[in-house]
Every structure is written in C-alpha cells, then in structure tokens.
Design an enzyme around this catalytic site. Structure first.
Site, mmCIF file in Angstrom:
data_model
loop_
_atom_site.group_PDB
_atom_site.id
_atom_site.type_symbol
_atom_site.label_atom_id
_atom_site.label_comp_id
_atom_site.label_asym_id
_atom_site.label_seq_id
_atom_site.Cartn_x
_atom_site.Cartn_y
_atom_site.Cartn_z
ATOM 1 N N CYS A 127 -5.981 1.447 0.890
ATOM 2 C CA CYS A 127 -4.898 1.069 1.790
ATOM 3 C C CYS A 127 -4.290 2.358 2.327
ATOM 4 O O CYS A 127 -4.861 3.444 2.134
ATOM 5 C CB CYS A 127 -3.868 0.162 1.123
ATOM 6 S SG CYS A 127 -2.878 0.934 -0.146
ATOM 7 N N CYS A 203 -5.333 -3.318 3.582
ATOM 8 C CA CYS A 203 -4.277 -3.326 4.596
ATOM 9 C C CYS A 203 -4.919 -3.113 5.953
ATOM 10 O O CYS A 203 -5.943 -2.430 6.076
ATOM 11 C CB CYS A 203 -3.201 -2.280 4.309
ATOM 12 S SG CYS A 203 -3.585 -0.589 4.767
ATOM 13 N N CYS A 211 -13.178 6.055 9.649
ATOM 14 C CA CYS A 211 -13.527 6.694 8.381
ATOM 15 C C CYS A 211 -15.017 7.005 8.396
ATOM 16 O O CYS A 211 -15.809 6.193 8.892
ATOM 17 C CB CYS A 211 -13.198 5.767 7.212
ATOM 18 S SG CYS A 211 -13.529 6.471 5.572
#
Length: 284
Positions: A127, A203, A211
């Site tokens: 998250c 989240c 990423c």
C-alpha cells in the site's frame, strides 16, 4: 475468414497499445483489475487532461481492450481481460505458429506453477504508507497460514511508524505486533530480494503507481481498501474505520488461504485471485 478477422483485430489492438498514453491507461487498468475505475481517477493518477483521456478511452474500447460500464450517472472503466487474452492467443498461436515456448523464451520460469512438492509461497502486500492496510494483510495471512506462506508488506511512501489505531486493533484481536515495522518497497527489489509468488496491492493509490515488473512473473491482485488513517471524528469513529478495513481484508485473506495453491495452475490461480477481489464487503 476467421484468421483474417483475428489479424484485423490484433492489428487494431497493437496499434492502440503503440501510443504511450493509451498504453499507460491500459496498464493502470490491468493493475487495478477487477476494479472499475472512474475516468476522473484515471486522469488524476496519470496527470492526463480530460479531453485527451476521453479520446484515449474511446480508442482502447474500440480495440476491445477495455470495458465501459455505467453506475448511476458515472462512467467506469476496467480492463477487458478477454480481449487482451485474445491478442496474446493470436500472437502465440498465429504469429509464433504455436511455438510459444520459443517466442516467449525470455520469460523466467513461472513460480506460480504447481511445484513438485509443497513449499512455502512468498507473498507481498503493498500500500502507500505501510502503516495500516498492508500491515493488517501481512499479519492476517501470517497468522492464518504462516506454515504455507512467507509474508511481507511494504509501502511506496511508508510512514516512519505504524499507525497506533492499527496496532491497537491488532493487539485487541490477539495478533503479535512485535515483528511489524514500516518498510519501503525498495527493500524487496534488486539483488538479494525474495522472489515473490504473489504480489497484492491493497490501496488504489499504490495500484495506480508505476512499478517495475516483479521478477518471476508473480500472480498479482488488487484488493483495494479505503485508507482508515484518513478517517475523522472521535476515536471510536476512527477505530470503526480501521475495523471495517480489517474485516474486509480478513474475508479476502481467508478465501486466499483456503486456495489449493499447490494443485492449481497459473491461469486458475489468477482467476481465483481476481474473484477474491470482487468479494463484496458486508455493511459494518
């Protein structure tokens, strides 16, 4: 005729993905799958003008790569995994002439395929702050099935300390909080980092962020929950927000822990993980 139709469809899809803006939208919706995301959230996450986003969404829809659904007066968008899967099938079966093992030889061995013997699978929950939601998930899975899963959590922008309401709730539920700490996602990237079998975002903000691909092609899932840290009101009202998130994650993680991961192939595992993401939370 079918081959020609497939070729035309594949060309349209590849053309749609050839533009950086359209590719960015498609990748974000894949990270958020099975969520359906409002256009405003997409524009904010990608810092894209509404006019540009509208044209981008229309082209991706026309290519059969995303879906549009209406919820009351809002338009929501999600990845069309069947459409994207059709493109991959075409590339493997037609362009590669069935030699997918050669065409995709650069992919690392799939760690989520059934192992010769049962082993502990590695799981990472991500998250933004790593102070509540991912900490809940880490703790729950470790306590439910720590004999079968080695569990970690991290944040893209972690807090320096864990949230006191989160720690209090975990302690009240009988969990050991002594091993918990906030960690940056970089601890789990690069040389010497664990190779994960599963990576989950809990989240929306973390799922929206770009990423680097995880080594080994882990099964991924998005089980987004609202941030209880942002809850306002009395301490009792704020604690209720933490309890709701804890309960929602507990339901999902109990379903995940019950999966026979050692006997399911990757496709089946991914489908089950996506189904878990669709679990509707009971009213508090």
């Amino acid at each position: 005729m079918e081959s020609k139709t497939s070729s035309i469809r594949a060309i349209a899809q590849l053309t749609a993905l050839a533009h950086p803006r359209r590719l960015a939208v498609f990748r974000l919706l894949m990270r958020r799958y099975p969520d359906a995301v409002p256009a405003g959230d997409l524009a904010q996450a990608l810092e894209m003008p509404a006019s540009s986003l509208s044209a981008t969404l229309a082209q991706l829809r026309q290519a059969g790569l995303i879906r549009q659904d209406r919820q009351c007066t809002s338009l929501l968008y999600s990845a069309d995994v069947a459409g994207a899967g059709g493109l991959m099938t075409y590339l493997a079966a037609d362009c590669c002439r069935g030699r997918a093992d050669i065409c995709f030889a650069t992919l690392e061995k799939d760690p989520a395929m059934p192992a010769a013997s049962p082993r502990r699978r590695t799981v990472l929950f991500v998250c933004t702050g790593n102070s509540a939601r991912s900490i809940f998930a880490e703790t729950l899975l470790r306590d439910m099935a720590g004999d079968r899963f080695e569990v970690f959590s991290a944040g893209s922008r972690p807090q320096s300390t864990l949230n006191p309401f989160a720690l209090q709730l975990l302690a009240d539920k009988g969990h050991d909080t002594g091993v918990l700490r906030a960690k940056h996602i970089s601890e789990f990237q690069g040389e010497g980092a664990p190779q994960f079998d599963f990576v989950f975002t809990v989240c929306d903000r973390a799922a929206n962020e770009e990423c680097p691909p995880w080594p080994g092609q882990p099964v991924t899932g998005h089980w987004g929950q609202p941030d209880p840290v942002k809850a306002e009101g009395t301490d009792a009202e704020r604690m209720l927000a933490f309890q709701q998130v804890y309960g929602a994650l507990k339901n999902r993680i109990a379903s995940f822990a019950a999966l026979p991961v050692d006997t399911l192939d990757r496709v089946s595992l991914q489908a089950r993980v996506d189904d878990i993401g669709r679990i509707e939370d009971a009213p508090a």
